[in-house]
Design a protein around this motif. Structure first.
Motif, PDB file in Angstrom:
ATOM      1  N   PHE B   4     -18.990  55.337 -33.185  1.00 55.16           N
ATOM      2  CA  PHE B   4     -18.349  55.900 -31.994  1.00 55.16           C
ATOM      3  C   PHE B   4     -17.699  54.869 -31.086  1.00 55.16           C
ATOM      4  O   PHE B   4     -17.263  55.187 -30.013  1.00 55.16           O
ATOM      5  CB  PHE B   4     -19.366  56.699 -31.153  1.00 55.16           C
ATOM      6  N   ILE B   6     -15.387  52.603 -32.137  1.00 53.34           N
ATOM      7  CA  ILE B   6     -14.174  52.046 -32.726  1.00 53.34           C
ATOM      8  C   ILE B   6     -12.939  52.605 -32.023  1.00 53.34           C
ATOM      9  O   ILE B   6     -12.748  53.813 -31.964  1.00 53.34           O
ATOM     10  CB  ILE B   6     -14.141  52.328 -34.241  1.00 53.34           C
ATOM     11  N   PRO B   7     -12.092  51.725 -31.474  1.00 50.08           N
ATOM     12  CA  PRO B   7     -10.925  52.208 -30.736  1.00 50.08           C
ATOM     13  C   PRO B   7      -9.973  52.989 -31.634  1.00 50.08           C
ATOM     14  O   PRO B   7      -9.814  52.675 -32.812  1.00 50.08           O
ATOM     15  CB  PRO B   7     -10.238  50.937 -30.240  1.00 50.08           C
ATOM     16  N   GLU B   8      -9.335  53.977 -31.020  1.00 50.39           N
ATOM     17  CA  GLU B   8      -8.401  54.825 -31.737  1.00 50.39           C
ATOM     18  C   GLU B   8      -7.262  54.024 -32.365  1.00 50.39           C
ATOM     19  O   GLU B   8      -6.803  54.337 -33.465  1.00 50.39           O
ATOM     20  CB  GLU B   8      -7.829  55.821 -30.740  1.00 50.39           C
ATOM     21  N   VAL B   9      -6.810  52.983 -31.673  1.00 50.26           N
ATOM     22  CA  VAL B   9      -5.720  52.171 -32.234  1.00 50.26           C
ATOM     23  C   VAL B   9      -6.156  51.507 -33.538  1.00 50.26           C
ATOM     24  O   VAL B   9      -5.360  51.364 -34.455  1.00 50.26           O
ATOM     25  CB  VAL B   9      -5.223  51.084 -31.250  1.00 50.26           C
ATOM     26  N   VAL B  11      -8.309  52.763 -35.641  1.00 54.90           N
ATOM     27  CA  VAL B  11      -8.318  53.816 -36.654  1.00 54.90           C
ATOM     28  C   VAL B  11      -6.893  54.089 -37.143  1.00 54.90           C
ATOM     29  O   VAL B  11      -6.663  54.228 -38.343  1.00 54.90           O
ATOM     30  CB  VAL B  11      -8.960  55.108 -36.105  1.00 54.90           C
ATOM     31  N   GLY B  12      -5.956  54.106 -36.214  1.00 54.63           N
ATOM     32  CA  GLY B  12      -4.555  54.297 -36.583  1.00 54.63           C
ATOM     33  C   GLY B  12      -4.078  53.192 -37.517  1.00 54.63           C
ATOM     34  O   GLY B  12      -3.346  53.443 -38.468  1.00 54.63           O
ATOM     35  N   SER B  15      -5.290  53.527 -41.118  1.00 55.90           N
ATOM     36  CA  SER B  15      -4.426  54.459 -41.823  1.00 55.90           C
ATOM     37  C   SER B  15      -3.164  53.738 -42.324  1.00 55.90           C
ATOM     38  O   SER B  15      -2.709  53.960 -43.453  1.00 55.90           O
ATOM     39  CB  SER B  15      -4.091  55.595 -40.858  1.00 55.90           C
ATOM     40  N   MET B  78     -12.880  56.206 -43.760  1.00 55.79           N
ATOM     41  CA  MET B  78     -12.131  57.246 -43.067  1.00 55.79           C
ATOM     42  C   MET B  78     -12.462  58.649 -43.559  1.00 55.79           C
ATOM     43  O   MET B  78     -11.902  59.623 -43.068  1.00 55.79           O
ATOM     44  CB  MET B  78     -10.629  56.993 -43.211  1.00 55.79           C
ATOM     45  N   VAL B 187     -13.456  67.247 -32.095  1.00 60.35           N
ATOM     46  CA  VAL B 187     -12.477  66.210 -31.787  1.00 60.35           C
ATOM     47  C   VAL B 187     -11.095  66.854 -31.760  1.00 60.35           C
ATOM     48  O   VAL B 187     -10.714  67.543 -32.700  1.00 60.35           O
ATOM     49  CB  VAL B 187     -12.502  65.085 -32.854  1.00 60.35           C
ATOM     50  N   VAL B 188     -10.386  66.667 -30.656  1.00 57.35           N
ATOM     51  CA  VAL B 188      -9.044  67.230 -30.537  1.00 57.35           C
ATOM     52  C   VAL B 188      -8.039  66.098 -30.400  1.00 57.35           C
ATOM     53  O   VAL B 188      -8.255  65.169 -29.621  1.00 57.35           O
ATOM     54  CB  VAL B 188      -8.923  68.141 -29.291  1.00 57.35           C
ATOM     55  N   ARG B 189      -6.981  66.154 -31.179  1.00 58.34           N
ATOM     56  CA  ARG B 189      -5.854  65.244 -30.952  1.00 58.34           C
ATOM     57  C   ARG B 189      -4.650  66.070 -30.551  1.00 58.34           C
ATOM     58  O   ARG B 189      -4.228  66.955 -31.290  1.00 58.34           O
ATOM     59  CB  ARG B 189      -5.529  64.420 -32.201  1.00 58.34           C
TER      60      ARG B 189
END
Lengths: 210, 210
Positions: B4, B6-9, B11-12, B15, B78, B187-189
């Motif tokens: 929990f 790990i920054p979203e950037v 994760v991006g 990918s 992922m 989780v909502v994006r």
């Protein structure tokens, strides 16, 4: 102002602050503390102060931010104190949806011209003009359009981007599922909706939802 | 593994690394240095090492990364070592485009069910089944679907999200131009395409293009 050094995440958050400030203004709130702005945006107040510090001094110690003022300042910083004309290339399902997408107008963008290799039988919203793709360079140059959205088939995206760049476009939002590469001088954002889903599965996997 | 945090950037970028590793594999390259991987992804090699360090030890000093191995490791991290079924709600222009969007399949997602309040005359791709919106909860529960995409009118988005959450959906990608708020556990994006354009105008403005 430090140029070119501002992280993309900061820019994304500026856009979010702007959205929250708009809401505050609609609610008649004139002054907001960084704590309250932070709560509304879901961003740490220290982060807000740090993000804004890139662009100068904002807010008054012990008072907070003047909503209208900060909103105008952020709009100026982001170049949103004018309406931008945007060209859309590729009026298929996705392109048609984008032409009708309410979010762009909300943000001050005007999708005023669209291009496709097939101009018959397309439903184009009022205020937008559809041209054949062969007229792309001429129309974009004549109107001095600097922003474009690509929603063509992925196999065509790179070529379309190069034509747009030659016609004077400086910023491209690419929805085709392929990474476009252009020389410096043109900013490209590749919107990869698959990546968006992957970010979700990452968080779901972390939480043990399989 | 630190959960929990790990920054979203990051994760991006995972990918993105995955995409580059796929390319390398297709080109028959078996080992890649962090320098070369960095060049291909447009990311600093130190950043790559830092991002991967969240999840364990990867790569061999003086050798680099084994392409196939790192690819499988990132897929596992992922949650992409399986195919995810995805439900789509709202089969208008945007929804129809999303159902045909090639990028989702490329990423291992299967849009297998779609819902709309209007089921007549919709063109649904093979492999996807269209249901009336009233059957949403039943179908999603029965199939154990955990991921959903919302492409309804913005005024309906919040209600649809709540119904999806009650039916067991844990991750939502929202394309309606409104911010959805849900209780923790989902989780909502929110994909805001207006924000994407704003990030472009920011960089254009910085560079003096008006």
């Amino acid at each position: 102002m430090r140029r070119f050094k501002i992280p993309e995440v900061t820019v994304g958050r500026l856009s979010l602050y702007l959205r929250c400030l708009n809401e505050l203004e609609e609610e008649g709130i004139e002054v907001v503390s960084s704590l309250d702005l932070g709560r509304r945006c879901g961003v740490n107040p220290a982060q807000i102060r740090k993000d804004l510090a890139y662009f100068g001094e904002f807010g008054t110690r012990g008072v907070g931010y003047y909503v209208k003022e900060l909103k105008e300042d952020i709009k100026r910083v982001m170049g949103l104190n004018k309406i931008w004309e945007v060209a859309l290339v590729g009026v298929g399902n996705l392109g048609t949806a984008l032409l009708r997408y309410r979010g762009f107008q909300q943000h001050g963008f005007k999708l005023s011209v669209a291009f496709d290799i097939q101009t018959e039988g397309k439903e184009i919203p009022e205020g937008c003009q559809l041209y054949h793709a062969s007229e792309m360079e001429r129309v974009i140059k004549e109107r001095g359009i600097k922003l474009a959205i690509i929603s063509v088939h992925y196999s065509q995206a790179q070529e379309v981007a190069e034509r747009l760049a030659r016609a004077g476009v400086k910023g491209i939002l690419n929805f085709a599922p392929v990474r476009i590469r252009l020389p410096r001088g043109v900013v490209v954002r590749n919107v990869d909706m698959g990546t968006e889903l992957e970010i979700l599965t990452f968080y779901l996997t972390m939480k043990g939802t399989r």
